[in-house]
Motif scaffolding. Sequence first.
Motif, mmCIF file in Angstrom:
data_model
loop_
_atom_site.group_PDB
_atom_site.id
_atom_site.type_symbol
_atom_site.label_atom_id
_atom_site.label_comp_id
_atom_site.label_asym_id
_atom_site.label_seq_id
_atom_site.Cartn_x
_atom_site.Cartn_y
_atom_site.Cartn_z
ATOM 1 N N THR A 68 42.698 32.029 86.484
ATOM 2 C CA THR A 68 41.821 32.942 87.203
ATOM 3 C C THR A 68 42.677 33.749 88.156
ATOM 4 N N HIS A 97 40.337 34.661 83.232
ATOM 5 C CA HIS A 97 39.310 35.410 83.946
ATOM 6 C C HIS A 97 40.015 36.238 85.018
ATOM 7 N N TYR A 99 39.342 38.956 88.077
ATOM 8 C CA TYR A 99 38.393 39.603 88.973
ATOM 9 C C TYR A 99 39.168 40.620 89.791
ATOM 10 N N GLU A 149 35.434 42.829 86.159
ATOM 11 C CA GLU A 149 35.939 41.578 85.630
ATOM 12 C C GLU A 149 36.300 41.710 84.159
ATOM 13 N N LEU A 151 36.751 38.811 81.159
ATOM 14 C CA LEU A 151 36.611 37.397 80.875
ATOM 15 C C LEU A 151 36.204 37.192 79.436
#
Length: 166
Positions: A68, A97, A99, A149, A151
């Motif tokens: 992440t 992921h 962000y 994002e 993902l």
Amino acid sequence: MMKSQKPFATESIEIHAKSQEHARQIVQHADPKYLKSIAIYQQDLTSIHETVELESSKNIKNLSHFATASIHFENLNVETIRAIKEHFLQFHQHDKHLYVSNNVVENMFIDAFGGAFEQPGELEQNWFFNVPGNYVKVLRVVNGYRSFEFLFVGKCEIPESYVILN
């Protein structure tokens, strides 16, 4: 748990940990020659978000070791957005992921990927992309206008009205 052979070089570090002891265990791996600022936040739930700043889309490959990542781009552009997408599609692990906290310029994602798929009443734009060699997962790109994002999600999670792009 960190198992670093040598100290890592960073100017600043932000740690979210269950206790001060956990934070100290992480800080001891930072190289003091480079370290200028440390921010430690205690949490009940530990969620590790690694923050990286990228100078250009050529550095997108630096994200591959993160599960992440949370980043902020100073000069976000269409080329960078496309480069992130292409890089994500090359991952062999589909647990990544990304962000990105950023105010997105209007139509930047449309310029990058074409028309968005929006559910009535939702404020975010969504795009879904086939993952080469994977018939179960797709790459989802979400533009929330203040953040976006990248993902991986299961194909079964895509609403019926959406189209998967190549």
